[in-house]
Scaffold this motif. Structure first.
Motif, short mmCIF file in Angstrom:
data_model
loop_
_atom_site.label_atom_id
_atom_site.label_comp_id
_atom_site.label_asym_id
_atom_site.label_seq_id
_atom_site.Cartn_x
_atom_site.Cartn_y
_atom_site.Cartn_z
N MET A 7 0.88 -1.18 0.08
CA MET A 7 0.09 0.07 -0.01
C MET A 7 0.88 1.35 -0.17
SD MET A 7 -2.96 -1.12 -0.14
CE MET A 7 -4.16 0.30 0.23
N TYR A 8 1.94 1.42 0.60
CA TYR A 8 2.89 2.43 0.71
C TYR A 8 4.14 2.02 0.38
CZ TYR A 8 3.73 -0.04 4.93
OH TYR A 8 4.23 -1.21 5.94
N ASN A 9 5.02 1.01 -0.43
CA ASN A 9 6.11 0.86 -0.66
C ASN A 9 6.51 1.55 -2.19
OD1 ASN A 9 5.04 -1.02 -2.86
ND2 ASN A 9 5.91 -2.69 -1.69
N ASP A 10 7.44 1.48 -2.78
CA ASP A 10 8.03 2.03 -4.04
C ASP A 10 7.48 1.36 -5.21
OD1 ASP A 10 9.22 4.25 -2.79
OD2 ASP A 10 11.20 3.29 -2.70
N LYS A 11 7.00 0.25 -5.17
CA LYS A 11 6.60 -0.56 -6.19
C LYS A 11 5.15 -0.05 -6.63
CE LYS A 11 5.84 -5.12 -7.84
NZ LYS A 11 5.66 -6.59 -7.61
N PRO A 12 4.99 0.41 -7.94
CA PRO A 12 3.61 0.93 -8.54
C PRO A 12 2.84 -0.29 -8.53
CG PRO A 12 5.49 1.33 -10.11
CD PRO A 12 5.99 0.56 -9.02
N TRP A 13 1.25 0.01 -8.30
CA TRP A 13 0.15 -0.81 -8.36
C TRP A 13 0.13 -1.13 -9.66
CZ3 TRP A 13 -3.34 2.50 -4.96
CH2 TRP A 13 -2.91 2.31 -3.70
N GLN A 14 -0.53 -2.35 -9.88
CA GLN A 14 -0.71 -3.07 -11.07
C GLN A 14 -1.94 -2.49 -11.53
OE1 GLN A 14 -1.38 -7.38 -10.61
NE2 GLN A 14 1.06 -7.60 -10.32
N LYS A 15 -2.18 -2.37 -13.00
CA LYS A 15 -3.45 -1.79 -13.41
C LYS A 15 -4.70 -2.77 -13.26
CE LYS A 15 -0.54 0.29 -17.19
NZ LYS A 15 -0.25 0.01 -18.62
N ASN A 16 -5.87 -2.18 -13.31
CA ASN A 16 -6.88 -2.99 -13.18
C ASN A 16 -7.13 -3.85 -11.64
OD1 ASN A 16 -8.05 -2.42 -15.49
ND2 ASN A 16 -6.47 -3.34 -16.60
N LEU A 17 -6.33 -3.37 -10.99
CA LEU A 17 -6.54 -4.04 -9.57
C LEU A 17 -7.99 -3.90 -8.88
CD1 LEU A 17 -3.47 -2.96 -7.32
CD2 LEU A 17 -4.04 -5.00 -7.94
N GLY A 18 -8.48 -4.88 -8.15
CA GLY A 18 -9.62 -4.70 -7.56
C GLY A 18 -10.00 -3.70 -6.57
N THR A 19 -11.10 -3.29 -6.12
CA THR A 19 -11.23 -2.38 -5.10
C THR A 19 -12.19 -2.75 -4.21
OG1 THR A 19 -11.06 -0.10 -4.65
CG2 THR A 19 -12.82 -0.91 -6.44
N VAL A 20 -12.41 -2.12 -2.77
CA VAL A 20 -13.52 -2.42 -2.02
C VAL A 20 -14.81 -1.92 -2.67
CG1 VAL A 20 -12.05 -2.91 -0.24
CG2 VAL A 20 -13.14 -0.59 -0.67
N ARG A 21 -15.77 -2.71 -2.37
CA ARG A 21 -17.14 -2.44 -2.67
C ARG A 21 -17.40 -0.85 -2.38
NH1 ARG A 21 -21.12 -4.42 1.02
NH2 ARG A 21 -19.41 -5.85 1.45
N GLU A 22 -17.31 -0.38 -1.28
CA GLU A 22 -17.37 0.96 -0.97
C GLU A 22 -16.61 2.02 -1.79
OE1 GLU A 22 -18.19 -1.83 2.75
OE2 GLU A 22 -16.49 -1.38 1.07
N PHE A 23 -15.61 1.76 -2.59
CA PHE A 23 -14.99 2.66 -3.20
C PHE A 23 -15.35 2.72 -4.75
CE2 PHE A 23 -11.11 2.81 -0.22
CZ PHE A 23 -11.74 3.44 0.75
N ILE A 24 -16.24 1.56 -5.33
CA ILE A 24 -16.54 1.42 -6.38
C ILE A 24 -17.59 2.30 -6.81
CG2 ILE A 24 -17.71 0.09 -8.11
CD1 ILE A 24 -16.51 -2.61 -6.69
N VAL A 25 -17.44 3.05 -7.98
CA VAL A 25 -18.18 4.21 -8.37
C VAL A 25 -18.56 3.88 -9.80
CG1 VAL A 25 -18.26 6.74 -8.96
CG2 VAL A 25 -16.74 5.89 -6.98
N THR A 26 -19.89 3.78 -9.98
CA THR A 26 -20.48 3.37 -11.30
C THR A 26 -21.66 4.27 -11.73
OG1 THR A 26 -22.13 1.95 -10.26
CG2 THR A 26 -20.16 0.86 -10.99
N ASP A 27 -22.05 5.12 -10.88
CA ASP A 27 -23.20 6.01 -11.28
C ASP A 27 -22.43 7.40 -11.80
OD1 ASP A 27 -22.03 6.40 -8.63
OD2 ASP A 27 -23.90 7.54 -8.17
N ALA A 28 -23.31 8.15 -12.47
CA ALA A 28 -22.67 9.34 -13.22
C ALA A 28 -22.44 10.32 -12.00
CB ALA A 28 -23.94 10.00 -14.11
#
Length: 150
Positions: free
Chosen positions: A72-93
């Motif tokens: 979460m906080y090291n120097d290695k970039p996150w991979q593309k298309n990682l999953g996310t927690v339900r509460e952080f998913i935004v699908t509405d306009a």
């Protein structure tokens, strides 16, 4: 790793956000730019104490998340298309200008907390230090701004 608690780093992030516009397109992922701006507010709101996640996870998952905590906080970039927690998913306009202003406000509020010593416990990863919170917030914002090419 850069930290959102560093004034120069904060300004770089804010400048990158200013380079977004309503027609900015992602290089990967499903969110449009306004949804991404809304999504990026969520972890800041957790850290700022204005959003509480009521997610319950079992012992095995909690142990697994602790193994990946430093990602979460090291120097290695996150991979593309990682999953996310339900509460952080935004699908509405979402309205671009409103969400852009709200994200900037959340970043500015968070950046004032560099002297804070008592943080909310992350529902998946447990406790983070102030330094780790600053790096984690930077890394998340950098990931999504890179997603949109800024």
């Amino acid at each position: 790793m850069k930290s959102l608690f560093e004034t120069e780093t904060q300004q770089i992030i804010l400048n990158r956000i200013q380079n977004l516009n309503e027609t900015s397109q992602p290089n990967w992922g499903k969110m449009n730019v306004a949804q991404m701006l809304t999504h990026c507010q969520k972890p800041l709101e957790v850290a700022n104490g204005t959003l509480e996640l009521n997610t319950k996870i079992g012992f095995a998952k909690k142990l697994l998340f602790k193994l990946f905590k430093s990602a979460m906080y090291n120097d290695k970039p996150w991979q593309k298309n990682l999953g996310t927690v339900r509460e952080f998913i935004v699908t509405d306009a979402q309205e671009f200008t409103i969400q852009k202003e709200k994200l900037i406000q959340d970043i500015n509020e968070f950046s004032q907390l560099k002297e804070k010593t008592s943080w909310p416990t992350h529902p998946f990863f447990g406790d983070f230090t102030t330094e780790q919170w600053g790096k984690m917030q930077y890394k998340h914002l950098d990931h999504h701004l890179t997603q949109f090419g800024v």
